[in-house]
Motif scaffolding. Sequence first.
Motif, mmCIF file in Angstrom:
data_model
loop_
_atom_site.group_PDB
_atom_site.id
_atom_site.type_symbol
_atom_site.label_atom_id
_atom_site.label_comp_id
_atom_site.label_asym_id
_atom_site.label_seq_id
_atom_site.Cartn_x
_atom_site.Cartn_y
_atom_site.Cartn_z
ATOM 1 N N GLU A 287 -24.779 11.463 -4.326
ATOM 2 C CA GLU A 287 -23.487 11.005 -4.822
ATOM 3 C C GLU A 287 -22.959 9.962 -3.850
ATOM 4 O O GLU A 287 -22.827 10.222 -2.658
ATOM 5 C CB GLU A 287 -22.490 12.151 -4.951
ATOM 6 C CG GLU A 287 -21.171 11.686 -5.513
ATOM 7 C CD GLU A 287 -20.162 12.798 -5.743
ATOM 8 O OE1 GLU A 287 -19.036 12.491 -6.165
ATOM 9 O OE2 GLU A 287 -20.495 13.967 -5.482
ATOM 10 N N ALA A 288 -22.691 8.770 -4.374
ATOM 11 C CA ALA A 288 -22.151 7.688 -3.548
ATOM 12 C C ALA A 288 -20.700 7.456 -3.931
ATOM 13 O O ALA A 288 -20.337 7.555 -5.105
ATOM 14 C CB ALA A 288 -22.953 6.416 -3.762
ATOM 15 N N PHE A 289 -19.878 7.166 -2.926
ATOM 16 C CA PHE A 289 -18.499 6.779 -3.226
ATOM 17 C C PHE A 289 -18.157 5.528 -2.442
ATOM 18 O O PHE A 289 -18.477 5.395 -1.271
ATOM 19 C CB PHE A 289 -17.510 7.922 -2.976
ATOM 20 C CG PHE A 289 -17.373 8.354 -1.539
ATOM 21 C CD1 PHE A 289 -16.387 7.831 -0.720
ATOM 22 C CD2 PHE A 289 -18.253 9.294 -1.007
ATOM 23 C CE1 PHE A 289 -16.268 8.237 0.597
ATOM 24 C CE2 PHE A 289 -18.140 9.700 0.313
ATOM 25 C CZ PHE A 289 -17.138 9.177 1.118
ATOM 26 N N GLU A 290 -17.549 4.605 -3.174
ATOM 27 C CA GLU A 290 -17.184 3.314 -2.612
ATOM 28 C C GLU A 290 -15.904 3.433 -1.800
ATOM 29 O O GLU A 290 -14.952 4.085 -2.221
ATOM 30 C CB GLU A 290 -16.980 2.333 -3.773
ATOM 31 C CG GLU A 290 -16.445 0.988 -3.409
ATOM 32 C CD GLU A 290 -16.093 0.178 -4.639
ATOM 33 O OE1 GLU A 290 -16.063 -1.039 -4.514
ATOM 34 O OE2 GLU A 290 -15.826 0.763 -5.702
ATOM 35 N N ILE A 291 -15.909 2.805 -0.636
ATOM 36 C CA ILE A 291 -14.686 2.702 0.168
ATOM 37 C C ILE A 291 -14.144 1.298 -0.081
ATOM 38 O O ILE A 291 -14.670 0.316 0.446
ATOM 39 C CB ILE A 291 -14.979 2.942 1.660
ATOM 40 C CG1 ILE A 291 -15.589 4.321 1.853
ATOM 41 C CG2 ILE A 291 -13.705 2.776 2.484
ATOM 42 C CD1 ILE A 291 -16.098 4.570 3.252
ATOM 43 N N ASP A 292 -13.136 1.204 -0.927
ATOM 44 C CA ASP A 292 -12.616 -0.090 -1.362
ATOM 45 C C ASP A 292 -11.922 -0.812 -0.217
ATOM 46 O O ASP A 292 -11.266 -0.188 0.615
ATOM 47 C CB ASP A 292 -11.656 0.096 -2.539
ATOM 48 C CG ASP A 292 -11.546 -1.161 -3.362
ATOM 49 O OD1 ASP A 292 -10.888 -2.113 -2.894
ATOM 50 O OD2 ASP A 292 -12.140 -1.207 -4.450
ATOM 51 N N ASN A 293 -12.072 -2.133 -0.187
ATOM 52 C CA ASN A 293 -11.441 -2.926 0.872
ATOM 53 C C ASN A 293 -10.316 -3.814 0.358
ATOM 54 O O ASN A 293 -9.780 -4.635 1.097
ATOM 55 C CB ASN A 293 -12.488 -3.777 1.607
ATOM 56 C CG ASN A 293 -13.156 -4.796 0.703
ATOM 57 O OD1 ASN A 293 -12.838 -4.916 -0.473
ATOM 58 N ND2 ASN A 293 -14.116 -5.520 1.250
ATOM 59 N N ASP A 294 -9.974 -3.666 -0.923
ATOM 60 C CA ASP A 294 -8.897 -4.466 -1.491
ATOM 61 C C ASP A 294 -7.572 -3.753 -1.277
ATOM 62 O O ASP A 294 -7.484 -2.533 -1.390
ATOM 63 C CB ASP A 294 -9.148 -4.696 -2.988
ATOM 64 C CG ASP A 294 -10.442 -5.444 -3.233
ATOM 65 O OD1 ASP A 294 -10.611 -6.516 -2.618
ATOM 66 O OD2 ASP A 294 -11.280 -4.952 -4.005
ATOM 67 N N SER A 295 -6.559 -4.538 -0.979
ATOM 68 C CA SER A 295 -5.242 -3.933 -0.740
ATOM 69 C C SER A 295 -4.438 -3.906 -2.030
ATOM 70 O O SER A 295 -4.672 -4.676 -2.959
ATOM 71 C CB SER A 295 -4.490 -4.696 0.353
ATOM 72 O OG SER A 295 -4.358 -6.050 -0.013
ATOM 73 N N ILE A 296 -3.487 -3.028 -2.034
ATOM 74 C CA ILE A 296 -2.590 -2.904 -3.177
ATOM 75 C C ILE A 296 -1.720 -4.159 -3.203
ATOM 76 O O ILE A 296 -1.156 -4.551 -2.173
ATOM 77 C CB ILE A 296 -1.724 -1.634 -3.062
ATOM 78 C CG1 ILE A 296 -2.632 -0.402 -3.086
ATOM 79 C CG2 ILE A 296 -0.692 -1.580 -4.178
ATOM 80 C CD1 ILE A 296 -1.911 0.891 -2.822
ATOM 81 N N PRO A 297 -1.628 -4.816 -4.365
ATOM 82 C CA PRO A 297 -0.833 -6.038 -4.417
ATOM 83 C C PRO A 297 0.630 -5.767 -4.095
ATOM 84 O O PRO A 297 1.187 -4.720 -4.440
ATOM 85 C CB PRO A 297 -1.002 -6.527 -5.856
ATOM 86 C CG PRO A 297 -1.638 -5.427 -6.611
ATOM 87 C CD PRO A 297 -2.203 -4.448 -5.630
ATOM 88 N N ALA A 298 1.227 -6.732 -3.420
ATOM 89 C CA ALA A 298 2.645 -6.605 -3.074
ATOM 90 C C ALA A 298 3.489 -6.815 -4.319
ATOM 91 O O ALA A 298 3.164 -7.643 -5.172
ATOM 92 C CB ALA A 298 3.006 -7.627 -2.003
ATOM 93 N N TRP A 299 4.532 -6.056 -4.412
ATOM 94 C CA TRP A 299 5.450 -6.172 -5.536
ATOM 95 C C TRP A 299 6.671 -6.946 -5.072
ATOM 96 O O TRP A 299 7.182 -6.728 -3.972
ATOM 97 C CB TRP A 299 5.888 -4.789 -6.033
ATOM 98 C CG TRP A 299 4.753 -4.008 -6.627
ATOM 99 C CD1 TRP A 299 3.897 -3.202 -5.984
ATOM 100 C CD2 TRP A 299 4.344 -4.026 -7.987
ATOM 101 N NE1 TRP A 299 2.976 -2.686 -6.853
ATOM 102 C CE2 TRP A 299 3.218 -3.168 -8.095
ATOM 103 C CE3 TRP A 299 4.806 -4.670 -9.132
ATOM 104 C CZ2 TRP A 299 2.574 -2.947 -9.299
ATOM 105 C CZ3 TRP A 299 4.143 -4.433 -10.329
ATOM 106 C CH2 TRP A 299 3.046 -3.587 -10.400
ATOM 107 N N THR A 300 7.112 -7.818 -5.912
ATOM 108 C CA THR A 300 8.358 -8.521 -5.608
ATOM 109 C C THR A 300 9.382 -8.162 -6.660
ATOM 110 O O THR A 300 9.059 -7.975 -7.834
ATOM 111 C CB THR A 300 8.154 -10.048 -5.589
ATOM 112 O OG1 THR A 300 7.661 -10.471 -6.851
ATOM 113 C CG2 THR A 300 7.182 -10.459 -4.492
ATOM 114 N N VAL A 301 10.596 -8.074 -6.222
ATOM 115 C CA VAL A 301 11.689 -7.752 -7.136
ATOM 116 C C VAL A 301 12.666 -8.919 -7.133
ATOM 117 O O VAL A 301 13.146 -9.333 -6.063
ATOM 118 C CB VAL A 301 12.401 -6.446 -6.690
ATOM 119 C CG1 VAL A 301 13.579 -6.149 -7.597
ATOM 120 C CG2 VAL A 301 11.409 -5.305 -6.645
#
Length: 133
Positions: A115-129
Amino acid sequence: MAGATYDEVLSVDILGDPVIEVSPALVPVPEGATSTCNVRLRKLPAADVTVGITQTTGDGDLSVSSGGTLVFTPVNGTDWQQVTLAAAEDADILSGTAIFACTDLGGGYAGTAIEAFEIDNDSIPAWTVDPID
């Protein structure tokens, strides 16, 4: 006992059934990189055994980059052989998983899975209000 004879041979199989073993069975793979695990046979085979490593389910970003086909001989059957898994770069922030079957292509050894699991390197996009005027 004096004069006793022994006509029976005792055979003990301390290694159990012929199975494929993996270590580790759970493999973290950084996105955009590779990780390795090892595969071997629990018992030496009488003849060559070919083991195929194939993805059966999961994230298509995870793949076998080397060691997808391993040949074990009566000499090296219980030696560890390396399998390299890769996680392709993607744009999502999800850490995918995949199952890779380890199968004796001749059918003599019971299979297992990695079983392989990916360790994602993308960050959560910043939200602007935007302020409401």
